[in-house]
Design an enzyme around this catalytic site. Structure first.
Site, short mmCIF file in Angstrom:
data_model
loop_
_atom_site.label_atom_id
_atom_site.label_comp_id
_atom_site.label_asym_id
_atom_site.label_seq_id
_atom_site.Cartn_x
_atom_site.Cartn_y
_atom_site.Cartn_z
N ASP A 253 1.08 -1.36 -0.07
CA ASP A 253 0.06 -0.08 0.05
C ASP A 253 1.10 1.50 -0.08
OD1 ASP A 253 0.92 -0.18 2.63
OD2 ASP A 253 -0.76 -1.16 3.05
N ASP B 7 1.46 5.05 1.38
CA ASP B 7 1.31 6.18 2.53
C ASP B 7 2.03 7.42 2.22
OD1 ASP B 7 -0.06 4.12 4.03
OD2 ASP B 7 1.91 3.51 5.01
N ASP C 40 10.61 3.87 12.41
CA ASP C 40 11.57 2.63 13.17
C ASP C 40 12.95 2.32 12.57
OD1 ASP C 40 10.15 1.60 10.95
OD2 ASP C 40 9.18 0.00 12.05
#
Ligand code: ATP
Ligand code: MG
Length: 454
Positions: A76, A78, A152
């Site tokens: 997907d 973002d 992260d």
């Protein structure tokens, strides 16, 4: 700015990345990152263009950039922007602000969803934490470099501008991709403490991408593993599901074991990986899941968790039967015990738990091969899942393959052939067709059918 400009003109990178404060990104042009615009979602481009035309900054960010650079198809897309959620919402016809604590905007194009987040600020030092140091709320907006610092891993903190065809890389993500290294941003211990789910994410990305975990990123993992126990069960469940549905579930579980993360991490994994009897079953189930995902097919979480916990159910089922309970009530009691034991830690959603119970409860019904019983079972709405599960049990050696073969034949036959099968005694079947071994990864039938889309 000038340095950035020169790099932009050259479309190249300086030899040594400048870690310093990481407020200035390295800029990579098309020759350096190799992204083909045709591989980028046109809806994501519409979102960045619209935002940019309205005077905002907007980039594709996170996993999509990493996957594009790696030449993988992103799951997907973002988008990250300096526009606030309200400003984003105003620019699109179908846009919905979701989330109370940290608002994000879902921009919809038909079924396609682009998630738009406003750059987050780097205030985690002051953010409220629980007694173990886990950040509870942290919702300030900020600069792009602050947003990058809060992500992260270095490879997940790159920003792609489809208009300029440039990647902005604040933490040496491009270099780490080249070296196939997974590296956490910042001080590893601090980052795991802030959010222990990152321990699971390390494992998932290392296994899925086949990357090596950088030594400093890896060193604290085993020691910090118990922190996972303080994370709300629903988040652990989401991350576990991502891990199991990554298409590399087997590799992920092996990696968890290698990192010493399966111990005490989740009761589920202790059970899965420590029982020799169940190991073969789980291995087959996950290999089957990985194969289906690799082929772009769907997988039902209920089937997955029913497989992972089956040998625990089996053990209890046998115990209840040994204690004199009838098989079917005994199985329900065993299912109750196992589901109760897991829900506390794992927050299995009710729908998934219901699917699991259905799949388990069907198993003794496959043993009834006379009269109307098999016909009734054919009408069960979850028959495919139950049957696939039966085949896994056969393939793992738990039960005789003959039973699975019989059901394959029964399901593939029509009227008269079915009657013949019903009149055949089980031992005739097994001696009549001992060599008809089908390849069992959980499937003895055509590849494009499956339990999951139902
Ligand atoms: P996938 O392809 O599996 O979806 P992803 O990198 O897109 O991988 P997501 O969970 O969708 O993973 O998260 C999107 C991005 O949000 C990540 O790339 C990362 O930059 C950031 N992110 C997600 N979870 C965390 C976390 N726990 N801590 C810090 N950053 C995170
Ligand atoms: Mg993602």
């Amino acid at each position: 700015m000038i340095k950035k400009f020169i790099r932009r003109i050259l479309g190249t990178t300086p030899k040594t990345p400048k870690p310093a404060e990481n407020t200035e990104p390295l800029v990579f042009g098309p020759e350096a990152h190799g992204i083909d615009l045709d591989d980028v979602s046109s809806n994501a481009i519409r979102v960045t263009e619209t935002l940019q035309r309205a005077g905002f900054e907007a980039f594709i960010v996170g996993g999509a950039v990493r996957d594009l650079v790696l030449g993988h198809k992103p799951k997907d897309f973002d988008v990250a922007t300096d526009a606030t959620p309200d400003e984003v919402k105003r620019l699109f016809r179908r846009a919905f602000i979701i989330g109370r604590r940290f608002q994000i905007v879902h921009v919809m194009f038909g079924q396609d969803l682009i998630e738009v987040t406003t750059f987050r600020g780097s205030s985690s030092k002051e953010a409220p934490k629980d007694e173990h140091g886990r950040v509870l709320r942290d919702n300030t907006f900020g600069e792009q470099h602050e947003d990058a610092e809060r992500r992260d891993f270095t490879i997940n903190a790159m920003y792609y501008d489809p208009d300029r065809e440039e990647i902005l890389d604040y933490h040496g993500g491009m270099q780490d991709i080249r070296n196939r290294t997974l590296r956490i941003i910042g001080v590893p211990e601090e980052r795991y403490r802030e959010d222990p789910v990152r321990l699971l994410r390390v494992v998932r990305f290392a296994a899925k991408l086949g990357f090596t975990i950088a030594p400093a990123t890896r060193a604290p993992i085993a020691v910090m593993a118990p922190l996972i126990n303080n994370v709300p069960a629903a988040r652990v469940f989401d991350e576990m599901l991502k891990l199991l549905m990554s298409g590399h579930a087997l590799a992920c579980l092996k990696q968890l074991r290698k990192e010493g993360l399966h111990h005490g991490l989740l009761p589920l994994l202790d059970v899965v990986l420590e029982q020799p009897l169940g190991e073969r079953f789980v291995t087959l189930a996950l290999a089957n899941t990985d194969e289906r995902i690799g082929q772009g097919k769907s997988v039902s979480p209920g089937f997955l968790f029913a497989s992972l916990l089956w040998h625990q159910v089996l053990e209890k089922w046998n115990a209840y039967r040994a204690a004199g309970e009838y098989p079917i009530p005994a199985l329900h009691l065993a299912a109750d015990d196992v589901l109760d034991g897991q829900t506390e830690k794992l927050a299995l959603q009710r729908r998934i738990a219901t699917d699991m119970r259905d799949i388990w409860a069907m198993q003794p019904r496959f043993e009834r091969r006379t009269g109307k019983a098999p016909y009734k079972l054919l009408e069960h709405p979850r028959l495919r899942a139950g049957y696939d599960f039966l085949l896994l049990r056969c393939a793992s050696g738990e039960i005789d393959e003959e039973l699975g073969d019989w059901w394959t034949d029964f399901m593939e036959s029509d009227g008269p052939a079915r009657e013949t099968l019903l009149n055949r005694k089980p031992d005739e079947g097994s001696s009549a067709a001992p060599k008809r071994r089908r390849r069992r990864g959980g499937s003895g039938r055509s590849k494009n059918e499956g339990h999951s889309g139902e």
